[in-house]
Design a protein around this motif. Structure first.
Motif, PDB file in Angstrom:
ATOM      1  N   PRO A   1       0.791  -1.234   0.000  1.00 51.25           N
ATOM      2  CA  PRO A   1       0.000   0.000   0.000  1.00 51.25           C
ATOM      3  C   PRO A   1       0.825   1.286   0.000  1.00 51.25           C
ATOM      4  O   PRO A   1       0.308   2.354  -0.335  1.00 51.25           O
ATOM      5  CB  PRO A   1      -0.829  -0.122   1.284  1.00 51.25           C
ATOM      6  CG  PRO A   1      -0.999  -1.592   1.479  1.00 51.25           C
ATOM      7  CD  PRO A   1       0.316  -2.173   1.045  1.00 51.25           C
ATOM      8  N   LEU A   2       2.117   1.199   0.356  1.00 46.80           N
ATOM      9  CA  LEU A   2       2.971   2.385   0.323  1.00 46.80           C
ATOM     10  C   LEU A   2       3.508   2.675  -1.067  1.00 46.80           C
ATOM     11  O   LEU A   2       4.097   3.752  -1.287  1.00 46.80           O
ATOM     12  CB  LEU A   2       4.147   2.234   1.291  1.00 46.80           C
ATOM     13  CG  LEU A   2       3.823   2.215   2.793  1.00 46.80           C
ATOM     14  CD1 LEU A   2       5.106   2.292   3.607  1.00 46.80           C
ATOM     15  CD2 LEU A   2       2.890   3.355   3.171  1.00 46.80           C
ATOM     16  N   LEU A   3       3.331   1.756  -2.013  1.00 47.98           N
ATOM     17  CA  LEU A   3       3.802   2.000  -3.373  1.00 47.98           C
ATOM     18  C   LEU A   3       2.809   2.947  -4.061  1.00 47.98           C
ATOM     19  O   LEU A   3       2.040   2.558  -4.939  1.00 47.98           O
ATOM     20  CB  LEU A   3       3.929   0.688  -4.153  1.00 47.98           C
ATOM     21  CG  LEU A   3       4.565   0.821  -5.543  1.00 47.98           C
ATOM     22  CD1 LEU A   3       6.049   1.128  -5.418  1.00 47.98           C
ATOM     23  CD2 LEU A   3       4.341  -0.441  -6.373  1.00 47.98           C
ATOM     24  N   THR A   4       2.836   4.180  -3.626  1.00 44.17           N
ATOM     25  CA  THR A   4       1.897   5.161  -4.148  1.00 44.17           C
ATOM     26  C   THR A   4       2.505   6.540  -3.986  1.00 44.17           C
ATOM     27  O   THR A   4       3.559   6.704  -3.355  1.00 44.17           O
ATOM     28  CB  THR A   4       0.532   5.058  -3.440  1.00 44.17           C
ATOM     29  OG1 THR A   4      -0.439   5.820  -4.158  1.00 44.17           O
ATOM     30  CG2 THR A   4       0.610   5.553  -2.002  1.00 44.17           C
ATOM     31  N   ASP A   5       1.865   7.537  -4.549  1.00 46.64           N
ATOM     32  CA  ASP A   5       2.335   8.912  -4.425  1.00 46.64           C
ATOM     33  C   ASP A   5       1.807   9.533  -3.143  1.00 46.64           C
ATOM     34  O   ASP A   5       0.693   9.235  -2.698  1.00 46.64           O
ATOM     35  CB  ASP A   5       1.865   9.739  -5.628  1.00 46.64           C
ATOM     36  CG  ASP A   5       2.472   9.248  -6.930  1.00 46.64           C
ATOM     37  OD1 ASP A   5       3.713   9.168  -7.008  1.00 46.64           O
ATOM     38  OD2 ASP A   5       1.714   8.942  -7.869  1.00 46.64           O
ATOM     39  N   LEU A   6       2.586  10.443  -2.569  1.00 45.36           N
ATOM     40  CA  LEU A   6       2.192  11.070  -1.310  1.00 45.36           C
ATOM     41  C   LEU A   6       0.837  11.756  -1.424  1.00 45.36           C
ATOM     42  O   LEU A   6       0.041  11.748  -0.473  1.00 45.36           O
ATOM     43  CB  LEU A   6       3.260  12.073  -0.873  1.00 45.36           C
ATOM     44  CG  LEU A   6       2.976  12.809   0.444  1.00 45.36           C
ATOM     45  CD1 LEU A   6       2.910  11.829   1.610  1.00 45.36           C
ATOM     46  CD2 LEU A   6       4.029  13.886   0.698  1.00 45.36           C
ATOM     47  N   TYR A   7       0.546  12.318  -2.597  1.00 43.30           N
ATOM     48  CA  TYR A   7      -0.712  13.061  -2.674  1.00 43.30           C
ATOM     49  C   TYR A   7      -1.937  12.157  -2.579  1.00 43.30           C
ATOM     50  O   TYR A   7      -3.044  12.627  -2.311  1.00 43.30           O
ATOM     51  CB  TYR A   7      -0.736  13.985  -3.891  1.00 43.30           C
ATOM     52  CG  TYR A   7      -1.125  13.429  -5.240  1.00 43.30           C
ATOM     53  CD1 TYR A   7      -1.023  12.086  -5.563  1.00 43.30           C
ATOM     54  CD2 TYR A   7      -1.591  14.303  -6.225  1.00 43.30           C
ATOM     55  CE1 TYR A   7      -1.375  11.616  -6.819  1.00 43.30           C
ATOM     56  CE2 TYR A   7      -1.949  13.851  -7.488  1.00 43.30           C
ATOM     57  CZ  TYR A   7      -1.844  12.504  -7.771  1.00 43.30           C
ATOM     58  OH  TYR A   7      -2.199  12.055  -9.013  1.00 43.30           O
ATOM     59  N   GLN A   8      -1.772  10.856  -2.770  1.00 37.23           N
ATOM     60  CA  GLN A   8      -2.893   9.954  -2.535  1.00 37.23           C
ATOM     61  C   GLN A   8      -3.244   9.916  -1.040  1.00 37.23           C
ATOM     62  O   GLN A   8      -4.427   9.842  -0.667  1.00 37.23           O
ATOM     63  CB  GLN A   8      -2.566   8.537  -3.028  1.00 37.23           C
ATOM     64  CG  GLN A   8      -2.065   8.457  -4.465  1.00 37.23           C
ATOM     65  CD  GLN A   8      -3.114   8.820  -5.514  1.00 37.23           C
ATOM     66  OE1 GLN A   8      -4.194   9.306  -5.187  1.00 37.23           O
ATOM     67  NE2 GLN A   8      -2.801   8.590  -6.775  1.00 37.23           N
TER      68      GLN A   8
ATOM     69  N   LEU B   1      -5.509   3.324  -4.614  1.00 40.43           N
ATOM     70  CA  LEU B   1      -5.158   2.287  -5.593  1.00 40.43           C
ATOM     71  C   LEU B   1      -4.648   2.875  -6.904  1.00 40.43           C
ATOM     72  O   LEU B   1      -4.084   2.154  -7.726  1.00 40.43           O
ATOM     73  CB  LEU B   1      -6.384   1.413  -5.891  1.00 40.43           C
ATOM     74  CG  LEU B   1      -7.015   0.670  -4.711  1.00 40.43           C
ATOM     75  CD1 LEU B   1      -8.260  -0.081  -5.172  1.00 40.43           C
ATOM     76  CD2 LEU B   1      -6.020  -0.282  -4.075  1.00 40.43           C
ATOM     77  N   GLU B   2      -4.859   4.174  -7.108  1.00 39.13           N
ATOM     78  CA  GLU B   2      -4.563   4.772  -8.422  1.00 39.13           C
ATOM     79  C   GLU B   2      -3.124   4.548  -8.862  1.00 39.13           C
ATOM     80  O   GLU B   2      -2.859   3.974  -9.931  1.00 39.13           O
ATOM     81  CB  GLU B   2      -4.854   6.273  -8.400  1.00 39.13           C
ATOM     82  CG  GLU B   2      -4.417   6.980  -9.688  1.00 39.13           C
ATOM     83  CD  GLU B   2      -4.646   8.480  -9.657  1.00 39.13           C
ATOM     84  OE1 GLU B   2      -4.284   9.133 -10.639  1.00 39.13           O
ATOM     85  OE2 GLU B   2      -5.189   9.000  -8.662  1.00 39.13           O
ATOM     86  N   THR B   3      -2.169   5.023  -8.079  1.00 44.83           N
ATOM     87  CA  THR B   3      -0.767   4.962  -8.506  1.00 44.83           C
ATOM     88  C   THR B   3      -0.275   3.529  -8.701  1.00 44.83           C
ATOM     89  O   THR B   3       0.338   3.231  -9.737  1.00 44.83           O
ATOM     90  CB  THR B   3       0.122   5.715  -7.505  1.00 44.83           C
ATOM     91  OG1 THR B   3      -0.316   7.069  -7.431  1.00 44.83           O
ATOM     92  CG2 THR B   3       1.580   5.684  -7.943  1.00 44.83           C
ATOM     93  N   PRO B   4      -0.514   2.613  -7.757  1.00 44.30           N
ATOM     94  CA  PRO B   4      -0.051   1.243  -8.012  1.00 44.30           C
ATOM     95  C   PRO B   4      -0.706   0.603  -9.230  1.00 44.30           C
ATOM     96  O   PRO B   4      -0.040  -0.113  -9.984  1.00 44.30           O
ATOM     97  CB  PRO B   4      -0.387   0.488  -6.724  1.00 44.30           C
ATOM     98  CG  PRO B   4      -1.297   1.368  -5.948  1.00 44.30           C
ATOM     99  CD  PRO B   4      -1.024   2.758  -6.372  1.00 44.30           C
ATOM    100  N   PHE B   5      -1.995   0.857  -9.441  1.00 46.36           N
ATOM    101  CA  PHE B   5      -2.650   0.296 -10.629  1.00 46.36           C
ATOM    102  C   PHE B   5      -2.014   0.824 -11.912  1.00 46.36           C
ATOM    103  O   PHE B   5      -1.713   0.059 -12.831  1.00 46.36           O
ATOM    104  CB  PHE B   5      -4.146   0.626 -10.608  1.00 46.36           C
ATOM    105  CG  PHE B   5      -4.992  -0.360  -9.851  1.00 46.36           C
ATOM    106  CD1 PHE B   5      -4.416  -1.290  -8.994  1.00 46.36           C
ATOM    107  CD2 PHE B   5      -6.370  -0.377  -9.988  1.00 46.36           C
ATOM    108  CE1 PHE B   5      -5.201  -2.209  -8.294  1.00 46.36           C
ATOM    109  CE2 PHE B   5      -7.165  -1.294  -9.300  1.00 46.36           C
ATOM    110  CZ  PHE B   5      -6.572  -2.203  -8.441  1.00 46.36           C
ATOM    111  N   VAL B   6      -1.820   2.127 -11.978  1.00 49.47           N
ATOM    112  CA  VAL B   6      -1.216   2.716 -13.183  1.00 49.47           C
ATOM    113  C   VAL B   6       0.197   2.179 -13.368  1.00 49.47           C
ATOM    114  O   VAL B   6       0.624   1.859 -14.486  1.00 49.47           O
ATOM    115  CB  VAL B   6      -1.230   4.252 -13.089  1.00 49.47           C
ATOM    116  CG1 VAL B   6      -0.420   4.872 -14.225  1.00 49.47           C
ATOM    117  CG2 VAL B   6      -2.667   4.774 -13.139  1.00 49.47           C
TER     118      VAL B   6
END
Length: 560
Positions: free
Chosen positions: A27-34, A146-151
């Motif tokens: 779940p941390l594999l995402t952008d901070l703005y999420q 989920l946006e950033t990891p999915f993309v």
């Protein structure tokens, strides 16, 4: 990794979905703005509002008119195991301003994807711009996370699969394609992903041992120039004996048998003395490798001179192996004029078959490598060549011709209210509301177009005329009478909806789907030069709604 209990009522969906292949996908594999948006949603009391997002891309890569969708399995593995650990929550706390309330972190502890629904096009399908690859529904704060990891999981996967499919198209169905890109890939994850997705895109094997273990992809590989140049001469070979293939006899001095065959080749009438003394250290390397791998002897023949040394030395070893009941695999060319050298090698093979009566020697496999790409494959086809297999690395796995696919993740509905993203660039205007997507086929069996409709519209029917409209150009429209209708979006993660879930197919089945889908496409959509654009349309009702919402949301200017 064991799948966590992440289904409705804490029950594990059956069958259990394993965790992501890459343990870094958390779940941390995402952008901070999420996380900042998730906190703002939570602070405003909006975090549980039901939202619908579309994941799609705007333009086909590599100057072509098609894309192959890949990465879905990893997305489903991710959400099936989506849960924050205490360590991860502590790090989020450290990363956000100290003013963020403790209640938000308690909220993070409790969330998973049990209330998320994912509808997707089947992995390995041919897809086109604007059509949602995934439709993701759920609480807005969770889906935003989920946006950033999915993309991330879909962008490169689809790009490199498409690149592999394009190389396969140029090479042709009959050639073997080998992915040799690990050493040039962007890190370990890029190397593993490239091997997996190039296999889906039509490659036959990989040199990547880790990918072979993880995914069951066939492995191929022989030796390098270093192995050949490490030998100084035949005297270095200590153990020279080789038992015949059927185990009935043993040749005590295989090296001498090779030397005798080399002498016969040198005086061969059909070769007309086309070469003299070959490099003896190379011959020693080939002999040593054959002693180690008599059933899998493939030699790299361009260390010194292909025609005058490499190929004759290979032939001598191959003929010696044949005397003992073994069949050599072939040669690899890694430099020089591949069209010319492969043709010359083939001539020598045929001459030996004819003069010495060696069945199928003329059909010996020739593999070529050396920084190959679409353009060089196309050039080789035009020049004429005798290559059977291509080993392709750098340009394939790095997607040298295009850095990224450019997937986006856009909100199209919240609380049953359609939303639209506007832009002065029409290509960046999103298509609002929850949609159904269909592929319509014509009389010849080829896909004619993809059409998006509102969720509650009746689906297109075989034999019934339907008006298909360009989403943004009012003059582009056509009636279609489909002979087959394929619904594209299927439920791969039902959340609490109670819908049946599509099971994730085996990798080999995804590969077969990709191959079949590409064969179904009309040839003019597939060609390298000036391909015909594939039509993506919306229903008349959705077209009207898009433009109604556009006018409703766009501010009206005032001239003074």
């Amino acid at each position: 990794m064991e799948a966590r209990q992440n289904g409705p009522n804490g029950e594990l969906p059956a069958p259990a979905v394993p965790g992501p292949t890459n343990p870094m996908v958390t779940p941390l594999l995402t952008d901070l703005y999420q996380f900042t948006m998730a906190y703002a949603y939570w602070k405003a009391g909006k975090h549980d509002e039901r939202a619908v997002f579309d994941l799609y891309f705007r333009k086909n890569p590599f100057g072509g008119e098609y894309t192959v969708f890949a990465g879905l399995e990893e997305c489903i593995r991710f959400i099936a195991n989506f849960k924050f650990t205490e360590e991860e929550i502590s790090f989020v706390r450290e990363s956000l301003p100290s003013s963020c309330e403790d209640g938000f972190y308690n909220y993070l502890r409790g969330i998973d994807c049990s209330d998320v629904e994912v509808y997707a096009i089947s992995e390995g399908s041919v897809v086109f711009p604007k059509v949602p690859l995934l439709r993701v529904e759920g609480p807005v704060a969770v889906v935003q996370l989920l946006e950033t990891p999915f993309v991330n999981l879909i962008n490169y996967a689809s790009l490199v699969t498409t690149n592999a499919a394009r190389h396969r198209f140029v090479a042709g169905k009959s050639k073997m394609l080998l992915e040799f890109g690990l050493r040039r890939a962007q890190g370990p994850d890029g190397g593993i992903g490239a091997s997996k997705y190039c296999y889906i895109g039509g490659f036959d094997a990989t040199s990547n041992v880790a990918a072979g273990r993880l995914f069951g992809i066939p492995l191929r590989g022989t030796h390098s120039h270093a192995f050949v140049s490490s030998f100084m001469g035949p005297d270095e070979i200590i153990n020279r004996s080789l038992t015949s293939h059927d185990g009935s006899t043993t040749c005590e001095d295989f090296v001498s048998l090779v030397q005798s065959w080399l002498s016969k080749i040198q005086w061969s009438e059909s070769l007309h003395g086309s070469f003299g003394e070959t490099n003896q250290s190379e011959l020693a390397a080939f002999s040593s490798y054959a002693l180690a791998f008599p059933t899998n002897f493939l030699a790299l023949v361009d260390t010194y001179d292909v025609v005058r040394s490499g190929v004759p030395n290979f032939c001598a070893v191959a003929l010696a192996l044949r005397d003992l009941g073994y069949k050599a695999v072939g040669i690899r060319l890694d430099s020089g004029d591949l069209a010319y050298l492969s043709s010359e090698a083939r001539k020598i093979f045929w001459s030996i078959e004819k003069e010495f009566g060696v069945t199928d020697f003329g059909r010996m496999n020739i593999t070529a490598s050396n920084d190959l790409n679409e353009e060089t494959l196309d050039a080789l086809n035009k020049q004429g060549h005798e290559v059977d297999s291509f080993g392709i690395g750098t340009y394939l796995v790095t997607c040298y011709a295009q850095a990224a696919l450019g997937c986006v993740f856009k909100l199209v509905e919240i609380n049953n209210q359609p939303r639209i993203k506007l832009s002065e660039d029409v290509s960046k205007v999103s298509i609002p509301c929850k949609k159904q997507c269909y592929r319509l086929y014509g009389k010849e069996g080829y896909p004619l177009l993809d059409i998006m409709t509102g969720e509650n519209e009746p689906p297109p029917k075989v034999g019934e005329r339907i008006l298909c409209r360009h989403p943004f150009n009012e003059s582009k429209r056509a009636y279609v009478v489909p002979q087959q209708v394929e619904e594209l979006l299927k439920c791969y993660w039902p959340g609490n909806s109670g819908r049946a879930r599509e099971h994730l197919p085996l990798l080999v089945d995804i590969r077969q789907r990709c191959i079949k889908q590409l064969e179904q496409m009309r040839p003019d959509h597939m060609r390298r030069l000036n391909p015909t654009p594939y039509k993506v349309s919306v229903s008349a009702k959705l077209y009207d709604f898009i433009h109604f919402l556009w006018l409703n949301e766009a501010p009206v200017g005032e001239l003074q």
